[in-house]
Enzyme design. Structure first.
Site, short mmCIF file in Angstrom:
data_model
loop_
_atom_site.label_atom_id
_atom_site.label_comp_id
_atom_site.label_asym_id
_atom_site.label_seq_id
_atom_site.Cartn_x
_atom_site.Cartn_y
_atom_site.Cartn_z
N CYS A 148 34.60 47.66 47.02
CA CYS A 148 33.58 47.44 47.99
C CYS A 148 32.29 47.92 47.57
CB CYS A 148 34.12 48.39 49.13
SG CYS A 148 35.51 47.80 49.96
N GLY A 184 32.79 42.66 46.65
CA GLY A 184 33.58 42.36 47.84
C GLY A 184 32.65 41.31 48.63
N ASN A 204 34.05 53.04 49.90
CA ASN A 204 34.35 52.17 48.89
C ASN A 204 35.64 53.14 47.97
OD1 ASN A 204 35.06 50.77 46.62
ND2 ASN A 204 33.50 51.66 45.26
N GLY A 205 36.94 52.54 48.14
CA GLY A 205 37.84 53.39 47.64
C GLY A 205 39.07 53.18 48.26
N TYR A 254 35.16 45.53 34.06
CA TYR A 254 35.23 44.32 35.00
C TYR A 254 34.42 44.33 35.97
CZ TYR A 254 36.53 40.76 38.55
OH TYR A 254 36.77 39.83 39.28
N THR A 294 32.16 37.32 33.12
CA THR A 294 31.95 38.84 32.84
C THR A 294 32.17 39.16 31.36
OG1 THR A 294 33.10 39.20 34.69
CG2 THR A 294 32.99 41.34 33.43
N ASP A 338 38.31 37.45 27.04
CA ASP A 338 38.39 37.62 28.51
C ASP A 338 38.13 39.03 28.66
OD1 ASP A 338 38.05 37.18 31.13
OD2 ASP A 338 39.93 36.06 31.64
N ASP A 339 37.65 39.57 29.73
CA ASP A 339 37.60 41.07 30.12
C ASP A 339 38.82 41.89 29.98
OD1 ASP A 339 38.17 40.86 33.11
OD2 ASP A 339 36.29 39.54 32.64
#
Lengths: 491, 491, 491, 491
Positions: free
Chosen positions: B2, B28, B101-102, B257, B303, B365-366
């Site tokens: 988030c 998000g 966030n979390g 990422y 990314t 890719d990441d």
């Protein structure tokens, strides 16, 4: 700048047209529409906004049929109107739905003729509606007993005689099939593909080959300049050249900026052409300043990335993504009593400061039009600590308006119009400004297909392949200036 | 995953919160919300969708105030619910709006305690609502006569004692100010900035420094693990550590990422960390296959681009944008009688065929999570004519679920869970699969700030810094599997 | 003027609440909401507009549960705010959803107490939110171990001691059941019904009996003044009087205008009461002008129709529907350069000219408030050719504001405030104005239930049964005047 | 059943068209549209829903012009389609916008002719689109140099020769003016009015005079059967009869049910006609049962109220509003696990029980079509305690379908088709069923204008004034049966 796609399939086509439009969306984000033929009915849904916003499940459910066309629109030539989403439709003769990419330079004369001679009413400012009615009229004066490919090609020939400009067109003729044609100079692109399914052969026609790729159609060839392709309801393909003797002059701006890198146009890979643009720029730099002292090559995302990476490679200098593009740009709200707002370019790009601090950076963009953004970006690079900010444009100076369907401001608003490169460098505030030379740009494209002898390079050279009335450019000037746009919007 | 942002300003803040959320949107895209303090009133607007869709001019007009918080949400831990947009609000005590966030790992126990001991009803599955109520309760049991920073810090200390997990939190306490705090291990990021205006000093707190940059706030420092920062209505800042002795262990996935490359987290440039990841990968490749024969390094956009460019540079191999990302992905419509549809990955990426034909390509890719997309991309590279398809992951094998707020599938759906790298290579169909080694990944980040001794690397190592009940992982497994999600959605 | 309904059922109740609200919609068309208890969760949906516009299939699908409440709102006491749709919700203690019809006269004092003593933040202007928090606080100070009906009734008694005004309330207490209570004077109505289904007994409580009728509930009795009824989750009903010694004084305006004719309030048929109002008016007319010469009795639709038909019958004069009501009134658009627009009353009513031409007509309305509409209607009757226009009001002159939940303008805007009936007659331009006498109005209602000794007749008499602070009326004056409303709206 | 209105004004007309449509809304609630002439452009906005929902401020703002037409639609003859909102538009010749009330009985033949002979494509099922194209074609074959009223009247004469049915039409011819015409039998109504403003004279044409009244236009006269009225852009009015020798036969159902009581149609007051219907019914009752023992006459609201009040007066029996109509009917939601729902008629009407208990009641409705609602109402009266339930219909038994634009079910679904009145009485469950006799109905209308010698009474008599192909009725049967409708909707 619009994207078009048409399919004559063996099963329902609406979802394929939708998918195709999403990969043509970069050609126009203003409005979108799909028309399909459902037995004796035309099904049509269109609206303002992105493809994903215009089509709901309900809207899609109504779009039955195995033949259809789609359109996404970017406004050109003074049209901001919301009623101008395509496809357009007329019910006489036959019922015709029409979608078009391009722009005419004799719209006003045609509009007058239409009403006075043909008693056809044109209800919008769109030259697509004019073109549709020219086509409708030319079809109406053919033999009415049995419409054959021959009649259709005669009608297209009639259109070419009356219309002047760049145009790639798709038309559904109810009861008959799908018609695709391209202006005699082949200014705007149009590509033909086929797909073999268990039910039989299917054809698709689209502005760019990427729309064929994503749908699993094999690219066959470009529709040729002045050529018309007619695919009947039962899948038979007829083709004929309907205009003689015109110079083939595809729009070079498609390669510079407009088209997707993964498209093939006139058998030239856009991606490769951009790599060559970067390479040519590198050669020029090495020629002019062998001791350039550049620490990093930084593209302005997204279009310039390809040319910039080739340029970096050729210079032997690190390629760095120094700007991060904001993917989720929001609206600008005006709030009473609000404090400072974000600068406009800052809403789009954010610098990775470490890539600038105390470095000599070469920023690379595909082209420079108004110059406003470039100036802000250069300042942003300086604010991030760059020692010297060099700026390269993969295209030559843009000094003249585009009149064949690419949205560009009036000449008076082009930073390079009437100015030397040196003067532009000063306006932008760059420590060094490097423009691609026009012959180098031409070479970069031509190298992919040596049959291409000419291009429409009018916005760099001021030479218009179709010819232009002087008053037309004045009118463009009036319609496209920002002041004019603001006035229209508030009306 | 988030994004959060809070501002104590000197003039209206809603537009700044909005702009800040648009650059945190990558954290998000499910839902967004803003709460402001307008005199004695809390103004709140939130809804499902992107920031630009949730906030209309009307909605913005109601969000008066110079203090506020914003949130954009990505669902974690089994919450798909539409009623779970943040900020959340409770009116007792004081009126508190809360954004977070979390993820907590003892939500269920807390939820029970809340109701049984504190008679507080939690109406959603969101652990944010649980955290808010823990905070509200801890504030309620403070001295009621005069709420001082001291009381507030005691309440935060109470929260830290009860809550276990990764969390970065913002709370508006009506009549008092803005509270920001971070979990004792500092798993989730939170950064503090200031801006001096003609009206005085302003503070902002956000998940990533890029949100400060774009608003013209200067990054001061990260909020520290276990620290609380309280900024009063009149702009005074108080800070205190409210938890002792915990290991500082920031989430390493932010660098891999999640975060934007132009952000600084824990004084480490995400961009630079990614360059170092590329460099380390190159070293491994050169170590393991000095004669790798790679013709081009091709990133999976967006990314992986940074790591891939450094990797290419270190290998001395051309860096090529072989995949073009579709920026305008539409919905998938199910049409009766419809023919073949586009493959899902093909809707997102299109190969530039010339970059693949007869080449040995290294795709970068990441990270690799489920492996489904990677397998399709590898196949797409083969279909485009690649001779050999090598695949590099900038992160080590993901073998364990993330429980601190990053949305990841159940362990059973991770392609590397319980498998060797060789086995994964077979599943993906790559000719060679190269994973980053965990020590190399740690080094790539640590090299930017040597004070960082530990990281949360649980999804690679299975070691959870907060400790976990065994049953918690089982529960996660149940909630996150695709089948479970499908069942919930259809309920 | 609001409508409320609550159900404790044996199966899903949302659809029944919806249907009930549609027949209570005449009590408030501004906003609507439904809350249900779904296991441990409260489900809530509310919004501005008519019931049919607020609830989509999606919204309804989320409203699971066999226990719920609904509300439709008409703004009173200065609230135009869009955030004030009900039910309201607080999560501490227990989780309580609350819906209310009525108005408090000591809101400001309560609001202050709430914050200062109870640290509860009230975020809107709605006195419903105040009442909810008073209730929440009173519940919170009960024994926390086990909430029994006894505790709940004590909490309601606490509410009655603190709140002053007219209020009928419904509250869902999560985990416990549905609480319904009515102010000690019984000013606002509330009626209880039951329905026996195959699954067992169900209870419903609503503002008007018509909502019970339509759902197939049998009306049991009114909730009594000061009484609380608590129905547990498993359907057990408890009731207790929670206030002593107050005068029972139901609002007489419910009978005049507000309630539907097919409702029973306090065991009096509204329809019959209106017939008696017509009869009493006829007696007065015959007494005052035996030779009235009236050719036709014409009601102002819809409310006055019942009284007018009885009046016509008693006078022996034809009853004629001389005005046709426009059922589909649209918005008033302001168009630049537009010619004359329809007069406002003309948008609502159209005269059948033949019923007026050269006749002495008696127009009948339920009451006269501002007088603006009446004056226009009288003029319309004259324009249609009436010889004499008499006007009868089924209610006495409205001279004082209503403070118990009926939306009425400030005293300064009441045409009869401070004026004699003769003066009002002149203002309206009637040839004769006949007002009902207050004792006759009281009799018309009382005759249906002789136990009713008192009524709230404050807007006719200026006597307020709860007592009032003088400053309260001044504040009302400020809030309700049209100028004040306009100012608020543009803020 | 549609409503149409057109205005040639001296200032902007969109708001007046809007207001006019709101009072014609009873003629069609499915869709609405307005077209205006704005210089050389046609402005058009239409959509599904009520007038108030279709037109936003934005939509209205686009509808510039002093000449325009409006339409509200009720689907007839098998059209449920959403694309069939009117006005329709064709761009050749001239640009014509068209709105229509009525129905053709030779649509299929015309549709075929259109395509085969005239190459005009008809894209919907609407016979309005067919009529428009017939008109367009007839205009196209006139002299193209200068379109005069003479040419226009010749075109209308051409339409009358090809089209068979009932139709009242409005057409905007761009650049010329507003054309109004009515079928040769004058089945559907159309009335002409004028308004003198300071800018000059304005004309309006509408389905019912009430739309003229509300806009302040003075009713001049009906447009006559077969007549065309053409009002030029600059306000000159031309009129001519364009069909000879047809019987004038206005639809009698307009008086029974469809029109508003405050309208004048063919110089007959609808209100007075309904009073006379009530009076005739009373005479029949007194004739058949002098000792009827009726205690109360109770109308089924709203239409039957007028006839019922005259009936009550003539019988000398109290008139009582025993049913209260629910004004705010919501949607029917299907909820899983939901208990009993409200019966459909109960959602629309609620009985005032006291008016039924132990009484002999006479319910009065305007007509009986399917009988389903009547049966439920009779049962509701019984449930409310009525001793005897008598039922009177102000119209004779409906035994045949209407083919001239009134939406009525297939013959097989008419309760009286093929049944005696006695049998219908049994089906409805009435203690006595009294139908109006057809001569009495005819007299009730004719008494207002003795020049009216004939009416279209086909749904009572089975005699169709235009003649009918036998197969047409079979087709109607197929299209209109409920099963057929359900099938179409799910398609």
């Amino acid at each position: 700048m619009c994207g078009i796609i048409g399919i004559v399939g063996t099963s329902e086509v609406a979802a394929s047209l939708y998918d195709g439009l999403t990969v043509l969306q970069h050609r126009g984000q203003d409005a979108a529409g799909i028309a399909t033929v459902d037995g004796a009915r035309l099904r049509l849904h269109k609206g303002n906004g992105l493809v994903r916003d215009v089509f709901s499940q309900t809207a899609m459910s109504g779009l039955h049929g195995r033949i259809g066309i789609g359109h996404c629109r970017y406004p050109t030539a003074g049209s901001d109107g919301s009623s101008e989403a395509q496809p357009f439709y007329v019910n006489s003769p036959y019922g015709i739905a029409f979608a078009h990419n391009g722009n005419l330079v004799n719209t006003e004369a045609l509009r007058r003729e239409m009403f006075e001679d043909d008693r056809r009413h044109i209800n919008t400012d769109s030259d697509s509606e004019v073109l549709l009615n020219v086509l409708a009229h030319e079809l109406q004066i053919q033999d009415r007993m049995a419409l054959t490919p021959d009649h259709i090609f005669k009608a297209v020939a009639g259109v070419h005689q009356r219309a002047r400009g760049g145009y790639a067109c798709l038309a559904l003729v109810l009861g008959y099939g799908l018609l695709a044609f391209r202006d005699p100079n082949g200014i705007r692109p149009l590509v033909l593909g086929e797909r073999i399914t268990s039910e039989g052969r299917e054809y698709a026609v689209a502005s760019e080959s990427v729309a064929l790729d994503i749908l699993g159609f094999k690219r066959l060839r470009d529709v040729e300049p002045g050529e018309a392709v007619f695919i009947t309801n039962d899948g038979q393909l007829f083709a004929r050249h309907c205009a003689d003797g015109a110079v083939h002059a595809p729009c070079i701006f498609e390669y510079v900026y407009l088209a997707r890198p993964d498209s093939m146009i006139e058998n030239v890979s856009v991606y490769k052409a951009r790599l060559r643009m970067g390479q040519k720029l590198a050669e020029k730099i090495l020629r002019e300043r062998p001791d350039h002292g550049i620490d990093a090559v930084i593209p302005i995302p997204d279009t310039a990335r390809t040319a910039a990476s080739a340029l970096a490679e050729a210079l032997g200098v690190p390629f760095r993504e120094g700007f991060v593009k904001n993917r989720y740009i929001g609206r600008t709200f005006i709030m009473p009593g609000q404090g400072e707002r974000v600068k406009s370019v800052r809403r789009k790009l954010n610098p990775v400061e470490l890539e600038f601090r105390k470095k000599n950076v070469l920023l690379v963009d595909d082209s420079i039009v108004r110059g406003t953004t470039s100036r802000q970006i250069i300042q942003m690079a300086r604010d991030a600590g760059a020692r010297n900010v060099f700026f390269a444009s993969a295209a030559p100076p843009v000094r003249y308006p585009n009149v064949y369907g690419i949205d560009m401001p009036a000449a008076s608003e082009l930073v390079a119009a009437g100015h030397t490169e040196k003067e532009v460098q000063q306006v932008l505030g760059a420590d060094w400004l490097i423009y691609q030379d026009l012959p180098d740009l031409v070479w970069a494209v031509q190298d992919g297909n040596e049959k291409l002898k000419h291009f429409d390079t009018s916005c760099f050279s001021g030479e218009y392949v179709t010819g232009l009335d002087q008053q037309y450019l004045q009118q463009i000037e009036m319609l496209r200036s920002d002041d004019a746009k603001a006035a229209r919007r508030s009306a």
